[in-house]
Scaffold this motif. Structure first.
Motif, PDB file in Angstrom:
ATOM      1  N   ASN A 133       0.733  -1.277   0.169  1.00 27.29           N
ATOM      2  CA  ASN A 133      -0.040  -0.058  -0.221  1.00 27.29           C
ATOM      3  C   ASN A 133       0.773   1.398  -0.042  1.00 27.29           C
ATOM      4  N   VAL A 134       0.584   2.017  -1.110  1.00 31.88           N
ATOM      5  CA  VAL A 134       1.435   3.247  -1.101  1.00 31.88           C
ATOM      6  C   VAL A 134       0.640   4.415  -0.990  1.00 31.88           C
ATOM      7  N   SER A 135      -0.773   4.316  -1.233  1.00 33.65           N
ATOM      8  CA  SER A 135      -1.832   5.060  -1.090  1.00 33.65           C
ATOM      9  C   SER A 135      -3.074   4.613  -0.986  1.00 33.65           C
ATOM     10  N   TYR A 136      -4.059   5.382  -0.659  1.00 32.10           N
ATOM     11  CA  TYR A 136      -5.468   4.662  -0.612  1.00 32.10           C
ATOM     12  C   TYR A 136      -5.930   4.812  -2.133  1.00 32.10           C
ATOM     13  N   ASN A 137      -6.937   3.583  -2.456  1.00 33.58           N
ATOM     14  CA  ASN A 137      -7.496   3.791  -3.852  1.00 33.58           C
ATOM     15  C   ASN A 137      -8.258   4.779  -4.108  1.00 33.58           C
ATOM     16  N   PRO A 138      -8.370   5.513  -5.234  1.00 35.22           N
ATOM     17  CA  PRO A 138      -9.070   6.407  -5.559  1.00 35.22           C
ATOM     18  C   PRO A 138     -10.562   5.772  -5.843  1.00 35.22           C
ATOM     19  N   SER A 139     -11.641   6.544  -5.650  1.00 29.68           N
ATOM     20  CA  SER A 139     -13.238   6.193  -6.123  1.00 29.68           C
ATOM     21  C   SER A 139     -13.489   6.888  -7.245  1.00 29.68           C
ATOM     22  N   PHE A 140     -13.951   6.288  -8.359  1.00 35.48           N
ATOM     23  CA  PHE A 140     -14.196   7.068  -9.677  1.00 35.48           C
ATOM     24  C   PHE A 140     -15.935   6.831  -9.781  1.00 35.48           C
ATOM     25  N   SER A 141     -16.162   8.016 -10.615  1.00 33.47           N
ATOM     26  CA  SER A 141     -17.549   7.479 -10.956  1.00 33.47           C
ATOM     27  C   SER A 141     -17.965   7.082 -12.248  1.00 33.47           C
ATOM     28  N   VAL A 142     -17.069   6.578 -12.889  1.00 29.77           N
ATOM     29  CA  VAL A 142     -17.313   5.598 -14.142  1.00 29.77           C
ATOM     30  C   VAL A 142     -16.482   4.391 -13.772  1.00 29.77           C
ATOM     31  N   LYS A 143     -16.995   3.381 -14.380  1.00 33.09           N
ATOM     32  CA  LYS A 143     -16.084   2.032 -14.355  1.00 33.09           C
ATOM     33  C   LYS A 143     -14.949   2.173 -15.211  1.00 33.09           C
ATOM     34  N   PRO A 144     -13.927   1.259 -14.943  1.00 27.09           N
ATOM     35  CA  PRO A 144     -12.549   1.397 -15.416  1.00 27.09           C
ATOM     36  C   PRO A 144     -12.830   0.912 -16.907  1.00 27.09           C
ATOM     37  N   GLY A 145     -11.882   1.589 -17.715  1.00 22.63           N
ATOM     38  CA  GLY A 145     -11.990   1.187 -19.177  1.00 22.63           C
ATOM     39  C   GLY A 145     -11.339   2.396 -19.966  1.00 22.63           C
ATOM     40  N   VAL A 146     -11.339   1.949 -21.274  1.00 25.31           N
ATOM     41  CA  VAL A 146     -10.553   3.007 -22.246  1.00 25.31           C
ATOM     42  C   VAL A 146     -11.651   3.792 -23.056  1.00 25.31           C
ATOM     43  N   TYR A 147     -11.806   4.964 -22.991  1.00 26.11           N
ATOM     44  CA  TYR A 147     -12.968   5.928 -23.470  1.00 26.11           C
ATOM     45  C   TYR A 147     -12.384   6.722 -24.484  1.00 26.11           C
ATOM     46  N   ASN A 148     -12.868   6.550 -25.849  1.00 27.37           N
ATOM     47  CA  ASN A 148     -12.228   7.523 -27.057  1.00 27.37           C
ATOM     48  C   ASN A 148     -12.825   8.638 -27.032  1.00 27.37           C
ATOM     49  N   ASP A 149     -14.058   8.764 -26.355  1.00 29.50           N
ATOM     50  CA  ASP A 149     -14.966  10.075 -26.440  1.00 29.50           C
ATOM     51  C   ASP A 149     -14.655  10.849 -24.948  1.00 29.50           C
TER      52      ASP A 149
END
Length: 163
Positions: A133-149
């Protein structure tokens, strides 16, 4: 997709690992690897197949080195930059490479998130018990993935201590 990265030093090369998380074989001949979004075809991956649930390791060096066990990409990778995997001109995966201490690897956990691993495991799964553990995991409002837009996202860091 990009699974793991390890920083080099005088004794070791930097390396990046690709993992085929699909149920079918993937041929890499249509894919590129780059650390420069403006040069999407910096390194064309070789015409090889990665079997389902298998790994492929690439060593990074600006030198033209031949090795029967590993493929060398034609550019160095360093900490604190991004590494992009493209199919044609579309980014299919990306990883920001944080500063990685010598002897550690940095990569995706088996479920989600990016972690430091105290026991690097090239060509095999990440050992969740070696997560540092180096830092706490951030919480994102979208699921992980690659978004081209373009998308707006929010990021939240929770901690009981100063971050």
């Amino acid at each position: 997709y990009n699974k793991k990265f390890m920083a080099g030093n005088n004794k070791y090369y930097y390396w990046a690992e690709l993992y085929n998380n699909t149920d079918h074989t993937i041929n890499l001949s249509e894919y590129y690897l780059t650390n420069d979004e403006t040069n999407k075809t910096k390194y064309k991956l070789p015409n090889i197949n990665i079997e389902s649930k298998s790994y492929y390791v690439l060593l990074a060096s600006k030198d033209s080195i031949k090795n029967n066990n590993y493929q060398f990409i034609n550019f160095p990778i360093s900490s604190e930059e991004s590494l992009y995997l493209l199919k044609g001109d579309k980014i299919v995966d990306a990883m920001y490479i944080a500063s990685v201490p010598n002897g550690y690897s940095f990569g995706k956990g088996n479920n989600s998130g990016l972690y430091y691993f105290s026991s690097p495991t090239p060509k095999s799964g990440n050992n969740e018990s070696s997560i540092v553990n180096v830092s706490y995991n951030p919480s994102f409002s979208v699921k992980p993935g690659v978004y081209n837009d373009k998308k707006n996202i929010s990021l939240e860091l929770m901690s009981v201590k100063l971050i």
